[in-house]
Design a protein around this motif. Sequence first.
Motif, PDB file in Angstrom:
ATOM      1  N   THR A  57      17.745  23.111   3.800  1.00 13.47           N
ATOM      2  CA  THR A  57      17.111  23.439   2.518  1.00 13.47           C
ATOM      3  C   THR A  57      15.766  22.747   2.344  1.00 13.47           C
ATOM      4  O   THR A  57      14.948  23.177   1.536  1.00 13.47           O
ATOM      5  N   ALA A  58      15.537  21.668   3.101  1.00 13.85           N
ATOM      6  CA  ALA A  58      14.257  20.959   3.024  1.00 13.85           C
ATOM      7  C   ALA A  58      14.029  20.204   4.325  1.00 13.85           C
ATOM      8  O   ALA A  58      14.971  19.802   5.007  1.00 13.85           O
ATOM      9  N   HIS A  59      12.756  20.024   4.640  1.00  8.19           N
ATOM     10  CA  HIS A  59      12.354  19.324   5.852  1.00  8.19           C
ATOM     11  C   HIS A  59      11.232  18.360   5.458  1.00  8.19           C
ATOM     12  O   HIS A  59      10.169  18.801   5.036  1.00  8.19           O
ATOM     13  N   LEU A  60      11.493  17.069   5.557  1.00  6.33           N
ATOM     14  CA  LEU A  60      10.533  16.036   5.156  1.00  6.33           C
ATOM     15  C   LEU A  60       9.962  15.357   6.395  1.00  6.33           C
ATOM     16  O   LEU A  60      10.709  14.968   7.299  1.00  6.33           O
ATOM     17  N   ARG A  61       8.629  15.211   6.425  1.00  5.66           N
ATOM     18  CA  ARG A  61       7.952  14.509   7.507  1.00  5.66           C
ATOM     19  C   ARG A  61       6.989  13.493   6.896  1.00  5.66           C
ATOM     20  O   ARG A  61       6.256  13.822   5.952  1.00  5.66           O
ATOM     21  N   THR A  62       7.012  12.270   7.430  1.00  5.44           N
ATOM     22  CA  THR A  62       6.110  11.228   6.960  1.00  5.44           C
ATOM     23  C   THR A  62       5.903  10.201   8.068  1.00  5.44           C
ATOM     24  O   THR A  62       6.826   9.920   8.831  1.00  5.44           O
ATOM     25  N   PRO A  63       4.693   9.645   8.164  1.00  9.47           N
ATOM     26  CA  PRO A  63       4.465   8.604   9.162  1.00  9.47           C
ATOM     27  C   PRO A  63       5.155   7.283   8.810  1.00  9.47           C
ATOM     28  O   PRO A  63       5.506   6.514   9.687  1.00  9.47           O
ATOM     29  N   LEU A  64       5.354   7.008   7.491  1.00 12.53           N
ATOM     30  CA  LEU A  64       5.921   5.723   7.079  1.00 12.53           C
ATOM     31  C   LEU A  64       6.717   5.879   5.789  1.00 12.53           C
ATOM     32  O   LEU A  64       6.218   6.451   4.815  1.00 12.53           O
ATOM     33  N   LEU A  65       7.935   5.359   5.803  1.00 12.77           N
ATOM     34  CA  LEU A  65       8.811   5.349   4.628  1.00 12.77           C
ATOM     35  C   LEU A  65       9.223   3.911   4.375  1.00 12.77           C
ATOM     36  O   LEU A  65       9.666   3.215   5.292  1.00 12.77           O
ATOM     37  N   LYS A  66       9.073   3.466   3.117  1.00 12.35           N
ATOM     38  CA  LYS A  66       9.528   2.135   2.716  1.00 12.35           C
ATOM     39  C   LYS A  66      10.613   2.295   1.666  1.00 12.35           C
ATOM     40  O   LYS A  66      10.419   2.988   0.673  1.00 12.35           O
ATOM     41  N   ASP A  67      11.750   1.649   1.893  1.00 15.53           N
ATOM     42  CA  ASP A  67      12.911   1.751   1.002  1.00 15.53           C
ATOM     43  C   ASP A  67      12.980   0.511   0.111  1.00 15.53           C
ATOM     44  O   ASP A  67      13.129  -0.610   0.596  1.00 15.53           O
ATOM     45  N   PHE A  68      12.860   0.723  -1.191  1.00 17.94           N
ATOM     46  CA  PHE A  68      12.938  -0.355  -2.171  1.00 17.94           C
ATOM     47  C   PHE A  68      14.211  -0.194  -3.014  1.00 17.94           C
ATOM     48  O   PHE A  68      14.175  -0.278  -4.239  1.00 17.94           O
ATOM     49  N   SER A  69      15.337   0.031  -2.359  1.00 12.23           N
ATOM     50  CA  SER A  69      16.614   0.161  -3.061  1.00 12.23           C
ATOM     51  C   SER A  69      17.017  -1.128  -3.753  1.00 12.23           C
ATOM     52  O   SER A  69      17.854  -1.119  -4.644  1.00 12.23           O
ATOM     53  N   ASN A  70      16.422  -2.241  -3.337  1.00 10.36           N
ATOM     54  CA  ASN A  70      16.739  -3.540  -3.918  1.00 10.36           C
ATOM     55  C   ASN A  70      16.001  -3.800  -5.235  1.00 10.36           C
ATOM     56  O   ASN A  70      16.307  -4.756  -5.938  1.00 10.36           O
ATOM     57  N   ALA A  71      15.059  -2.950  -5.609  1.00 15.14           N
ATOM     58  CA  ALA A  71      14.288  -3.143  -6.842  1.00 15.14           C
ATOM     59  C   ALA A  71      15.165  -2.825  -8.056  1.00 15.14           C
ATOM     60  O   ALA A  71      16.152  -2.098  -7.953  1.00 15.14           O
ATOM     61  N   SER A  72      14.789  -3.361  -9.205  1.00 17.47           N
ATOM     62  CA  SER A  72      15.566  -3.086 -10.417  1.00 17.47           C
ATOM     63  C   SER A  72      15.521  -1.599 -10.768  1.00 17.47           C
ATOM     64  O   SER A  72      16.440  -1.074 -11.381  1.00 17.47           O
TER      65      SER A  72
END
Length: 188
Positions: A57-72
Amino acid sequence: MTQQKYILYLVTAFAVTLCFSCKGKGEEIRKMRIKSDAAIAEGTGINLKYVDSGKVTAHLRTPLLKDFSNASFPYNEFPEGVEVTFIDDQGKENVITSKYAIQYKNTNLIDLRQDVTLFTSDSVTLKAQQLYWDQTNNWIFTDQPYTLITADGSRNEGDLFDSNKDFTNFVSLNNVSKQYVKETKEEE
């Protein structure tokens, strides 16, 4: 008791006490090592496909992904841009690109910035410097200037844009438009 045994008992007692005092503190120690404003994960060369009921249903492309799941207020950041292709049930594709994006996890809102371009399967092009995509309600909007170009070359420019994903419910502010109308002869 010899002095060696006494030192051995003392060292053993100290080590046991130290181990018991650290029990259950592993998570707290890990949290202290991660800066509160640092990403908990980073990925490069990301190429994700979202699948629903066996269909992409979707195709995502990116050179860099940063995950901030720890943020409030957890989010994913795409600091080097993103390209997402959405594929509907009929196989039609809509593609959106931007030089920077943030996906807010709690609200399902994506904030696309810098040279945002949306190409629809029916050849509509939407350009803006910032565009929001509400994934929950399938809604696109911006409070920034935008340009909308249709397949026949008609243009619509304005200062605010608010629409459903199909552009059938469209609101705009301060429009300047150039429309091409096909002339037809009426029967007498």
